[in-house]
Design a protein around this motif. Structure first.
Motif, PDB file in Angstrom:
ATOM      1  N   SER A  67      -5.358   6.388   1.071  1.00 41.82           N
ATOM      2  CA  SER A  67      -4.386   5.320   0.822  1.00 41.82           C
ATOM      3  C   SER A  67      -4.871   4.408  -0.300  1.00 41.82           C
ATOM      4  O   SER A  67      -6.069   4.351  -0.619  1.00 41.82           O
ATOM      5  N   ILE A 112      -9.142   0.178  -2.408  1.00 48.56           N
ATOM      6  CA  ILE A 112      -8.531  -1.152  -2.396  1.00 48.56           C
ATOM      7  C   ILE A 112      -8.833  -1.809  -3.733  1.00 48.56           C
ATOM      8  O   ILE A 112      -9.917  -1.638  -4.307  1.00 48.56           O
ATOM      9  N   SER A 149       0.832  -1.196   0.000  1.00 44.62           N
ATOM     10  CA  SER A 149       0.000   0.000   0.000  1.00 44.62           C
ATOM     11  C   SER A 149       0.867   1.246   0.000  1.00 44.62           C
ATOM     12  O   SER A 149       2.029   1.215   0.410  1.00 44.62           O
ATOM     13  N   HIS A 175      -4.478   0.417  -1.556  1.00 42.70           N
ATOM     14  CA  HIS A 175      -4.056  -0.914  -1.117  1.00 42.70           C
ATOM     15  C   HIS A 175      -4.220  -1.915  -2.246  1.00 42.70           C
ATOM     16  O   HIS A 175      -5.324  -2.101  -2.767  1.00 42.70           O
TER      17      HIS A 175
END
Length: 265
Positions: free
Chosen positions: A102, A149, A94, A104
DNA sequence: ATGGTTGGACCCCAA
């Protein structure tokens, strides 16, 4: 800032350099997340990939199996590799894209052929892996951090994420225990499945076609194994989603094709 | 019902 982010299971990064160049020329992504790089870090083709216009590259690999990487045009920070489900497998990396957001990159285990954790430990590991992702997601929600993600989740959750719901119901990638766990993960932070945010659930959508078909396009026995999800607050920032299906016909292709989003961050 | 292909390492495994 509009960011174009690609996720691609390349099935060996070292033999896919020319195709990565093609991807960059055609689609001009800002960030590329790779899965199944299949090389240890000493043999990672860093200079080759940097020459495609990505000065900032992070990777976590191992010999022969698994391995993930993130390529970026812009500087990235807070690089982290999680040890998901207490495994030594290199299946997560990540970065922070910008303050408080963020990215990931996950490579969920494929899980072998037999959908029974007793007979097939790889299947049990896959189920535990998604459970561990859910525990991680619970913590992320508590922190209220926004995130994307993505990766090869190796699960096709919806009936129209596979070519035949009926024929694949007992085939690993589309079994009830996998789907239940993936849905639990999704509900844990009310994740937005970007593909289905843009494309109706009644429409067939695949990102993978087996090598074991004479004519993949004609037989069209695909599955949607690759996913990009965002935290719910990022939904309004989503501008576009696409599956780069033509990549399945490129010379010496991966069995997965790249999937891509545009998002205003 | 079965077998089909690819990649990376080694003569087979995982996908």
């Amino acid at each position: 800032m509009s960011l174009r982010i690609v996720s691609w299971n390349v099935n060996s990064v070292r033999i896919r350099i020319a195709l990565l160049r093609k991807l960059v020329e055609q689609s001009q992504p800002d960030v590329i997340c790779l899965q199944e790089t299949k090389t240890n870090d000493d043999s990672f083709p860093l200079a080759d990939l940097q020459s495609l216009g990505f000065p900032y590259i992070v990777f976590s690999g191992q010999k022969s199996y698994n391995g993930v990487a993130i390529l970026s045009k812009q500087p990235i920070s807070r690089v982290n590799c999680l040890k998901v489900a207490n495994s030594e497998d290199k299946r997560h990396i990540s970065v922070e894209l910008k303050d408080g957001i963020s990215l990931h990159n996950f490579y969920v285990p494929a899980g072998g052929d037999i959908p029974d954790p007793e007979q097939n430990p790889a299947y049990g590991f896959k189920l535990r892996f998604v459970e561990a992702m859910t525990e991680w997601s619970d913590e992320l929600k508590k922190s209220k951090e926004n995130a994307i993600i993505l990766g090869d989740f190796n699960i096709a959750p919806l009936p129209h994420d596979v070519w035949s719901h009926k024929q694949l119901i007992n085939v690993v990638s589309h079994t009830e225990p996998e789907i239940t766990r993936l849905n639990k993960l999704k509900d844990s932070y009310n994740w937005c499945d970007v593909a289905r945010h843009f494309v109706d659930s009644e429409q067939k959508l695949y990102s993978w076609w087996s090598y074991r078909n004479r004519d993949w396009r004609k037989s069209d026995r695909g599955r949607r194994l690759d996913h990009i999800w965002t935290t719910p607050d990022l939904k309004p920032a989503l501008k576009n989603f696409s599956i780069l299906k033509d990549a399945r016909d490129w010379t010496s292709p991966s069995d997965h094709v790249p999937i891509m989003i545009d998002i205003d961050l």
